[in-house]
Write an enzyme that holds these catalytic residues in place. Structure first.
Site, mmCIF file in Angstrom:
data_model
loop_
_atom_site.group_PDB
_atom_site.id
_atom_site.type_symbol
_atom_site.label_atom_id
_atom_site.label_comp_id
_atom_site.label_asym_id
_atom_site.label_seq_id
_atom_site.Cartn_x
_atom_site.Cartn_y
_atom_site.Cartn_z
ATOM 1 N N SER A 204 0.934 -1.183 -0.066
ATOM 2 C CA SER A 204 -0.049 0.012 -0.026
ATOM 3 C C SER A 204 0.859 1.373 0.005
ATOM 4 C CB SER A 204 -1.041 -0.045 1.198
ATOM 5 O OG SER A 204 -0.271 -0.272 2.206
ATOM 6 N N ASP B 69 -3.582 6.422 11.775
ATOM 7 C CA ASP B 69 -2.600 5.945 10.734
ATOM 8 C C ASP B 69 -1.455 6.480 10.770
ATOM 9 O OD1 ASP B 69 -1.315 4.924 8.483
ATOM 10 O OD2 ASP B 69 -3.036 5.047 7.279
ATOM 11 N N HIS C 66 0.897 5.325 6.333
ATOM 12 C CA HIS C 66 0.907 5.842 5.093
ATOM 13 C C HIS C 66 1.031 7.223 5.158
ATOM 14 C CE1 HIS C 66 -1.573 1.840 5.230
ATOM 15 N NE2 HIS C 66 -0.900 1.760 4.055
#
Ligand code: NAG
Ligand code: NAG
Ligand code: NAG
Ligand code: NAG
Ligand code: NAG
Ligand code: NAG
Ligand code: NAG
Length: 409
Positions: free
Chosen positions: A140, A385, A388
């Site tokens: 990702s 998060d 990312h």
């Protein structure tokens, strides 16, 4: 500069009578005039050329270490695009859309110590990619870099001249006028694993078929530029290795120490490259580990993790505990070995520069796949998060570095 005389009408006319002494004189005078005008218009470029030819303080981009440098706040020329204007922005990375209110994270420019990065020119890259495939392969984080690349190119392509298409693990962005494809292929461990489903891949057990890569790799064969990564999904002490296939019942499963499995997988990957890549045509890159900011203690922060961070880390050489030097050394070793076998895979060494960017993650400002519980809502750090990266942001700079390598290395 050497193109200038060809474009000049005076010179073009003079070429006709090339035997006469007068025309040679005229040519010389005209050349001097053209050059003077050109230099005045391009004073900065001239000084830069001069300083590099005379061994000035800035090295040429060919020699300089692009990955050693510092972040400079620059809200004049950054961000390179606007979040809302990118047609193909991902909800996982669209931090403003999901409520982020501090926007400094978009405005940092990477300044190498020894030289300047070339300015990203989307048109020039599309021309370079004419009739070609640029392909990102990995997890990702690599997908985030691909979305960033699509956003960087998107703004110079009119609607109707571009498309996005997904088929299983393969996502293809096309710029039709250029017949250029910018693709992402989901293969978080590069080799086959039970995490290969591009949508549902969150399984408690991680099983790798460490010698099997063909199922994925056949999609990469014709790519002109390949950009790989693979770290995050390896971060556990042991992996369950499968000898045999996922379909048959007589496979042999064995728990093996992660670094050992990682090395075997990289070997499978590098063998595949050695035998399948056309080294005259394909440019190869491996993106180094993307750091996480899950423990504020590491940088002396007051919070729990990256949640509430708004400024990068200033301390030069800062290195968090999440980035595994042992894994990076392994990649370097495998790339060195490939090099001795005549295959050049360049490392995009983004770990150190991204380590500084503790404020660059989506934190709580992204789409949540499942509704949050009251307990989570009362403690936002618990669902932040810190892996990312928001866009526009850090991955745009990775792409500027990729751009510099595509054109100048
Ligand atoms: C750029 O940053 C400066 C200093 O923080 C600020 O005063 C200015 O308003 C900013 N400009 C824009 C366009 O954000
Ligand atoms: C970007 O590249 C295109 C194509 O090479 C060129 O025509 C244009 O002048 C470049 N733009 C800038 C700002 O350098
Ligand atoms: C378009 O690009 C693909 C690679 O993505 C290439 O195989 C094909 O030959 C190109 N088409 C033309 C007409 O050049
Ligand atoms: C999707 O990929 C499969 C396997 O590569 C292929 O057979 C199929 O034609 C593709 N479908 C579309 C709609 O592109
Ligand atoms: C690559 O280039 C070399 C030298 O120009 C040539 O001998 C070789 O056949 C080429 N290989 C391929 C796969 O095109
Ligand atoms: C980081 O790792 C080092 C060495 O493993 C350890 O001594 C240190 O306590 C760790 N720091 C934090 C904040 O986890
Ligand atoms: C990548 O960067 C790290 C830290 O800046 C450095 O230790 C390492 O040697 C670099 N690796 C390569 C292959 O350049």
């Amino acid at each position: 500069m050497d193109q200038m005389p060809k474009k000049n009408p005076i010179l073009a006319a003079t070429w006709g009578i090339r035997n006469s002494f007068r025309s040679i004189l005229a040519l010389l005078v005209a050349a001097i005039v053209v050059r003077a005008v050109y230099l005045t218009q391009n004073g900065a470029q001239f000084l830069e050329d001069l300083s590099s030819t005379m061994g000035g303080s800035k090295d040429s981009i060919h020699k300089c270490n692009l990955f050693s440098g510092q972040w400079v706040f620059d809200n004049h020329s950054y961000p390179l695009y606007k979040e809302k204007e990118c047609t193909f922005m991902s909800d996982q990375l669209a931090c403003e859309k999901f409520g982020r209110k501090d926007f400094g994270y978009r405005n940092w420019r990477w300044q190498p110590h020894q030289c300047d990065l070339p300015r990203f020119n989307a048109t020039a890259l599309l021309e370079r990619l004419r009739n070609k495939r640029l392909m990102f392969v990995g997890d990702s984080l690599n997908r985030g870099q691909w979305v960033s690349m699509v956003c960087l190119l998107d703004s110079v392509i009119l609607s109707g001249f571009k498309s996005m298409h997904s088929n299983g693990s393969l996502n293809t962005f096309k710029a039709h006028e250029y017949n250029a494809s910018i693709e992402f292929y989901w293969a978080p461990l590069l080799v086959e694993s039970n995490n290969d489903n591009p949508v549902s891949h969150r399984l408690p057990e991680r099983v790798v078929r460490v010698q099997a890569i063909e199922k994925h790799a056949r999609h990469w064969t014709d790519a002109d530029i390949l950009v790989f990564n693979s770290y995050l999904w390896w971060k556990r002490p042991k992996m369950n290795v499968l000898w045999g296939s996922f379909e048959s019942s007589d496979g042999i499963y064995k728990d093996v120490e992660m670094l050992r499995v990682y090395e075997m997988a990289l070997k499978t990957w590098s063998d595949w490259l050695e035998f399948h890549v056309n080294r005259n045509k394909t440019q190869l890159f491996f993106v180094s580990m993307s750091p996480t900011h899950q423990t504020a203690e590491e940088w002396g922060g007051s919070g729990e993790n990256c949640y509430t961070e708004t400024e990068p880390i200033i301390e030069e050489g800062y290195w968090g505990n999440g980035s595994e030097p042992k894994m990076m050394r392994l990649v370097e070793k495998v790339l060195d070995e490939l090099n001795t076998r005549g295959l050049n895979v360049q490392m995009l060494n983004i770990t150190q520069l991204s380590e500084y960017r503790k404020e660059g993650h989506p934190s709580i400002y992204r789409k949540q796949w499942e509704p949050l519980t009251n307990e989570q809502l009362s403690n936002p750090s618990s669902y932040a998060d810190c892996i990312h990266w928001c866009l526009p942001g850090v991955p745009d700079v990775w792409n500027e570095l990729l751009y510099a390598h595509i054109f100048h290395r």
